[in-house]
Design a protein around this motif. Structure first.
Motif, PDB file in Angstrom:
ATOM      1  N   ALA A   2       0.702  -1.416   0.022  1.00  0.00           N
ATOM      2  CA  ALA A   2      -0.262   0.137  -0.031  1.00  0.00           C
ATOM      3  C   ALA A   2       0.914   1.368   0.444  1.00  0.00           C
ATOM      4  CB  ALA A   2      -0.687   0.091   0.745  1.00  0.00           C
ATOM      5  N   GLN A   3      -0.004   2.007   0.138  1.00  0.00           N
ATOM      6  CA  GLN A   3       0.761   3.617   0.035  1.00  0.00           C
ATOM      7  C   GLN A   3       2.004   3.876   1.213  1.00  0.00           C
ATOM      8  OE1 GLN A   3      -1.602   6.908  -0.033  1.00  0.00           O
ATOM      9  NE2 GLN A   3      -0.361   8.746   1.339  1.00  0.00           N
ATOM     10  N   GLN A   4       3.122   4.242   0.822  1.00  0.00           N
ATOM     11  CA  GLN A   4       3.531   3.883   1.878  1.00  0.00           C
ATOM     12  C   GLN A   4       4.301   6.113   2.117  1.00  0.00           C
ATOM     13  OE1 GLN A   4       7.134   1.748   1.832  1.00  0.00           O
ATOM     14  NE2 GLN A   4       6.440   0.254   2.831  1.00  0.00           N
ATOM     15  N   ASN A   5       4.637   6.674   1.040  1.00  0.00           N
ATOM     16  CA  ASN A   5       5.209   7.785   1.394  1.00  0.00           C
ATOM     17  C   ASN A   5       3.402   8.849   1.549  1.00  0.00           C
ATOM     18  OD1 ASN A   5       7.892   7.774   1.323  1.00  0.00           O
ATOM     19  ND2 ASN A   5       8.448   8.379  -0.659  1.00  0.00           N
ATOM     20  N   ILE A   6       4.063  10.224   2.480  1.00  0.00           N
ATOM     21  CA  ILE A   6       3.452  11.222   2.324  1.00  0.00           C
ATOM     22  C   ILE A   6       2.590  11.410   1.206  1.00  0.00           C
ATOM     23  CG2 ILE A   6       2.444  13.224   2.942  1.00  0.00           C
ATOM     24  CD1 ILE A   6       4.272  12.200   5.289  1.00  0.00           C
ATOM     25  N   GLN A   7       1.962  12.187   1.012  1.00  0.00           N
ATOM     26  CA  GLN A   7       0.725  12.758  -0.160  1.00  0.00           C
ATOM     27  C   GLN A   7       0.656  14.443  -0.530  1.00  0.00           C
ATOM     28  OE1 GLN A   7      -1.145  10.243  -3.063  1.00  0.00           O
ATOM     29  NE2 GLN A   7      -2.645  10.718  -1.263  1.00  0.00           N
ATOM     30  N   PHE A   8       0.973  15.288  -1.087  1.00  0.00           N
ATOM     31  CA  PHE A   8       0.323  16.743  -0.733  1.00  0.00           C
ATOM     32  C   PHE A   8      -0.330  17.050  -1.743  1.00  0.00           C
ATOM     33  CE2 PHE A   8       3.637  16.747   2.858  1.00  0.00           C
ATOM     34  CZ  PHE A   8       2.703  17.367   3.925  1.00  0.00           C
ATOM     35  N   LEU A  35      -0.346  22.074   5.837  1.00  0.00           N
ATOM     36  CA  LEU A  35      -1.164  21.035   7.414  1.00  0.00           C
ATOM     37  C   LEU A  35      -1.979  20.263   6.238  1.00  0.00           C
ATOM     38  CD1 LEU A  35      -1.660  23.135   9.671  1.00  0.00           C
ATOM     39  CD2 LEU A  35       0.371  21.251  10.112  1.00  0.00           C
ATOM     40  N   ARG A  36      -2.449  18.908   6.510  1.00  0.00           N
ATOM     41  CA  ARG A  36      -3.279  17.935   5.957  1.00  0.00           C
ATOM     42  C   ARG A  36      -3.415  16.784   6.441  1.00  0.00           C
ATOM     43  NH1 ARG A  36      -4.068  15.983   0.993  1.00  0.00           N
ATOM     44  NH2 ARG A  36      -4.570  13.973   0.287  1.00  0.00           N
ATOM     45  N   THR A  37      -4.971  16.675   6.447  1.00  0.00           N
ATOM     46  CA  THR A  37      -5.656  15.856   7.770  1.00  0.00           C
ATOM     47  C   THR A  37      -6.534  15.448   5.879  1.00  0.00           C
ATOM     48  OG1 THR A  37      -6.114  17.363   8.963  1.00  0.00           O
ATOM     49  CG2 THR A  37      -8.033  15.188   8.957  1.00  0.00           C
ATOM     50  N   GLN A  38      -6.070  13.880   6.013  1.00  0.00           N
ATOM     51  CA  GLN A  38      -6.898  13.005   5.216  1.00  0.00           C
ATOM     52  C   GLN A  38      -7.346  12.072   5.280  1.00  0.00           C
ATOM     53  OE1 GLN A  38      -3.298  11.946   2.211  1.00  0.00           O
ATOM     54  NE2 GLN A  38      -4.611   9.082   2.002  1.00  0.00           N
ATOM     55  N   GLY A  41     -13.004  12.327   9.576  1.00  0.00           N
ATOM     56  CA  GLY A  41     -14.126  11.580   9.670  1.00  0.00           C
ATOM     57  C   GLY A  41     -14.137  10.420   9.994  1.00  0.00           C
ATOM     58  N   LEU A  42     -12.340   9.822   9.207  1.00  0.00           N
ATOM     59  CA  LEU A  42     -12.265   8.034   8.940  1.00  0.00           C
ATOM     60  C   LEU A  42     -11.615   8.073  10.499  1.00  0.00           C
ATOM     61  CD1 LEU A  42     -12.858   5.647   8.173  1.00  0.00           C
ATOM     62  CD2 LEU A  42     -10.806   6.069   6.681  1.00  0.00           C
ATOM     63  N   LYS A  43     -11.509   7.193  11.282  1.00  0.00           N
ATOM     64  CA  LYS A  43     -10.643   7.601  12.634  1.00  0.00           C
ATOM     65  C   LYS A  43      -9.369   6.040  12.439  1.00  0.00           C
ATOM     66  CE  LYS A  43     -10.924   4.716  16.917  1.00  0.00           C
ATOM     67  NZ  LYS A  43     -11.622   4.099  17.805  1.00  0.00           N
ATOM     68  N   GLY A  44      -8.554   7.003  12.320  1.00  0.00           N
ATOM     69  CA  GLY A  44      -7.060   6.517  12.254  1.00  0.00           C
ATOM     70  C   GLY A  44      -6.492   7.267  11.329  1.00  0.00           C
ATOM     71  N   ALA A  45      -7.126   8.122  10.650  1.00  0.00           N
ATOM     72  CA  ALA A  45      -7.359   8.367   8.375  1.00  0.00           C
ATOM     73  C   ALA A  45      -5.368   9.192   9.380  1.00  0.00           C
ATOM     74  CB  ALA A  45      -7.961   9.018   8.522  1.00  0.00           C
ATOM     75  N   PRO A  46      -4.884   9.804   8.508  1.00  0.00           N
ATOM     76  CA  PRO A  46      -3.593  10.375   8.188  1.00  0.00           C
ATOM     77  C   PRO A  46      -3.074  11.106   8.384  1.00  0.00           C
ATOM     78  CG  PRO A  46      -3.614   8.408   5.874  1.00  0.00           C
ATOM     79  CD  PRO A  46      -5.023   9.115   7.236  1.00  0.00           C
TER      80      PRO A  46
END
Length: 314
Positions: A2-8, A35-38, A41-46
């Motif tokens: 799955a995705q590992q690196n941060i994406q902006f 500042l990024r909220t991915q 509303g999803l618990k534990g999201a990045p």
């Protein structure tokens, strides 16, 4: 896989996050907070925060760019906090100094930590899941090439250069299993252009290809309209691309659809800008979250020469 690196989504305003050769491109001291909220509303999201600072070492030749990035990322029970130093050697290509070819190298360390007490495995004695807290420091490096001119740019970079070695496990709590988390190398290709549509109106399209040769290939397509060099508005599409068959796809029917982005940027002054983007998720996660939000603040510090530079659109 799955995705590992941060994406902006707002990498288009500061490409240092994906290419160390970008350091010093603006030729003035530039600071940015992102500042990024991915998947809100999803618990534990990045959730991610990144502070970067870069510039040239002297204001005459401007051949050397330096930059530093500090990043804090949280995903579920895992956190990753890193610091990277970036060096770019910038080669002047023409007499009026509007074209540069840069070679960049970055080096840093990341502290990975996981809180096993917050995990809820189906089987309580699952040996591949730690039941405690673990922390490790992993050094790494990155390399990039970046060409820029007033009308277009192109760059390529590789991140996580030290990854893939068996000794480079992020967490190693069970030596009997091969399921410990390992980093993978990530490759980026980026390009963009600037078109003058009319007086006071420009179009800035761009592309970013992200690849690790293991998981899905990812493509970002963006286009921004620039009004009077102060107000930017546009959007983007992030999607998967299948150019060849990959092992992870066997037995899966994953959709390539990812997200649609709306992006705005406003220069409150010649030195201070504010950016905001919203990602509307089009994948299977669309029904369980409320999209992704990203805010950036950028501040340019004047050079000692007080010479007015041409606007930096890339």
């Amino acid at each position: 896989m799955a995705q590992q690196n941060i994406q902006f989504s707002q990498y288009i305003f500061n490409s240092l996050s994906v290419n160390p050769a970008y350091a010093g491109y603006k030729e003035e001291l530039f600071a940015q907070l992102a500042l990024r909220t991915q998947w809100a509303g999803l618990k534990g999201a990045p959730q991610t925060g990144q502070l970067s600072l870069d510039g040239v070492t002297e204001s005459t030749k401007k051949n050397v760019g330096l930059g530093v990035q500090i990043t804090a990322d949280k995903l579920g029970s895992q956190t990753a906090n890193s610091i990277y130093l970036n060096y770019a050697y910038r080669i002047r290509l023409n007499s009026d100094d509007t074209k540069r070819l840069s070679f960049g190298l970055g080096a840093g360390v990341t502290n990975y930590a996981i809180d096993g007490t917050s995990l809820r495995p189906v089987e309580q004695d699952d040996p591949t899941v730690t039941n405690g807290s673990l922390s490790s420091f992993i050094p790494d490096a990155r390399f990039g090439v970046y060409y820029s001119s007033p009308r277009y740019y192109v760059g390529a970079s590789v991140m996580d250069l030290f990854s893939g070695d068996v000794s480079n496990d992020i967490f190693n709590w069970d030596t009997a299993t091969q399921q410990n988390i390992k980093r993978k190398r990530h490759y980026y290709i980026m390009t963009g252009a600037l078109f003058e549509l009319s007086e006071g109106l420009k179009l800035r399209p761009s592309l970013l290809w992200k690849e690790d040769f293991k998981g899905p290939s990812s493509l970002d397509l963006n286009a921004m309209f620039v009004f009077a060099d102060k107000f930017w508005i546009g959007g983007g599409i992030r999607t998967g691309v299948n150019l060849w068959d990959k092992e992870f796809r066997q037995g899966q029917t994953l959709s390539n659809s990812n997200s649609l982005s709306g992006i705005v940027q406003f220069y409150a002054s010649n030195r201070f800008r504010i950016g905001y983007s919203y990602d509307y998720i089009t994948s299977g996660l669309s029904s369980v979250q409320n999209g992704s939000h990203e805010i950036t603040l950028g501040l340019t510090f004047p050079s000692k020469l007080n010479r007015l530079l041409s606007p930096r659109f890339f």
